[in-house]
Design a protein around this motif. Sequence first.
Motif, PDB file in Angstrom:
ATOM      1  N   VAL A 185       0.843  -1.186   0.000  1.00 24.26           N
ATOM      2  CA  VAL A 185       0.000   0.000   0.000  1.00 24.26           C
ATOM      3  C   VAL A 185       0.884   1.244   0.000  1.00 24.26           C
ATOM      4  CG1 VAL A 185      -1.683   1.336   1.326  1.00 24.26           C
ATOM      5  CG2 VAL A 185      -1.908  -1.127   1.153  1.00 24.26           C
ATOM      6  N   ARG A 186       0.605   2.127  -0.955  1.00 21.13           N
ATOM      7  CA  ARG A 186       1.300   3.406  -1.023  1.00 21.13           C
ATOM      8  C   ARG A 186       0.245   4.506  -1.067  1.00 21.13           C
ATOM      9  NH1 ARG A 186       3.950  -0.144  -3.976  1.00 21.13           N
ATOM     10  NH2 ARG A 186       6.130  -0.537  -3.529  1.00 21.13           N
ATOM     11  N   THR A 187       0.417   5.511  -0.240  1.00 24.30           N
ATOM     12  CA  THR A 187      -0.536   6.621  -0.212  1.00 24.30           C
ATOM     13  C   THR A 187      -0.048   7.728  -1.141  1.00 24.30           C
ATOM     14  OG1 THR A 187       0.587   7.547   1.714  1.00 24.30           O
ATOM     15  CG2 THR A 187      -1.286   6.117   2.136  1.00 24.30           C
ATOM     16  N   PRO A 188      -0.962   8.542  -1.655  1.00 25.37           N
ATOM     17  CA  PRO A 188      -0.551   9.621  -2.557  1.00 25.37           C
ATOM     18  C   PRO A 188       0.199  10.722  -1.807  1.00 25.37           C
ATOM     19  CG  PRO A 188      -2.908   9.751  -2.134  1.00 25.37           C
ATOM     20  CD  PRO A 188      -2.419   8.484  -1.497  1.00 25.37           C
ATOM     21  N   ASP A 189       1.113  11.371  -2.515  1.00 19.21           N
ATOM     22  CA  ASP A 189       1.850  12.482  -1.906  1.00 19.21           C
ATOM     23  C   ASP A 189       0.937  13.678  -1.667  1.00 19.21           C
ATOM     24  OD1 ASP A 189       4.205  11.031  -1.927  1.00 19.21           O
ATOM     25  OD2 ASP A 189       4.730  11.689  -3.955  1.00 19.21           O
ATOM     26  N   ALA A 190       0.062  13.953  -2.633  1.00 22.70           N
ATOM     27  CA  ALA A 190      -0.878  15.073  -2.521  1.00 22.70           C
ATOM     28  C   ALA A 190      -2.283  14.556  -2.841  1.00 22.70           C
ATOM     29  CB  ALA A 190      -0.490  16.189  -3.485  1.00 22.70           C
ATOM     30  N   ASP A 218      -6.621  10.714   3.346  1.00 22.75           N
ATOM     31  CA  ASP A 218      -5.167  10.747   3.180  1.00 22.75           C
ATOM     32  C   ASP A 218      -4.572   9.347   3.097  1.00 22.75           C
ATOM     33  OD1 ASP A 218      -5.303  13.488   3.320  1.00 22.75           O
ATOM     34  OD2 ASP A 218      -4.807  13.573   5.460  1.00 22.75           O
ATOM     35  N   SER A 219      -5.245   8.388   3.694  1.00 26.98           N
ATOM     36  CA  SER A 219      -4.717   7.029   3.754  1.00 26.98           C
ATOM     37  C   SER A 219      -5.186   6.137   2.601  1.00 26.98           C
ATOM     38  CB  SER A 219      -5.112   6.385   5.073  1.00 26.98           C
ATOM     39  OG  SER A 219      -6.524   6.349   5.176  1.00 26.98           O
ATOM     40  N   ALA A 220      -5.953   6.667   1.663  1.00 25.54           N
ATOM     41  CA  ALA A 220      -6.450   5.864   0.539  1.00 25.54           C
ATOM     42  C   ALA A 220      -5.282   5.463  -0.369  1.00 25.54           C
ATOM     43  CB  ALA A 220      -7.482   6.647  -0.253  1.00 25.54           C
ATOM     44  N   PRO A 221      -5.165   4.183  -0.721  1.00 27.85           N
ATOM     45  CA  PRO A 221      -4.036   3.755  -1.551  1.00 27.85           C
ATOM     46  C   PRO A 221      -4.141   4.273  -2.978  1.00 27.85           C
ATOM     47  CG  PRO A 221      -5.527   1.926  -1.168  1.00 27.85           C
ATOM     48  CD  PRO A 221      -6.019   3.061  -0.351  1.00 27.85           C
TER      49      PRO A 221
END
Length: 82
Positions: free
Chosen positions: A26-31, A38-41
């Motif tokens: 899982v990687r979260t978006p920078d912006a 904020d935690s949505a992959p």
Amino acid sequence: MGWVTGVSVYVVVWWVVLFAVLPWGVRTPDAPEPGMADSAPVRPRILLKFAVTSLVAGIVWLGIYGLVVSDLISFREMAKSL
């Protein structure tokens, strides 16, 4: 183990394994976009996770099935002693 018990055990094992597999990669978006968590992959890859979950759950289920069928641990003896 009957087929109803076998399917029930597989479903329980599948869900437990799914919750173990969901956080992988899982990687979260920078912006994040406004209104999104904020935690949505970025790329959830849910179909890949379902496939991995099914494979791992099948292997775990085979181990459980083998343990029950081999009578290495006799669940019937435990039930009689209660």
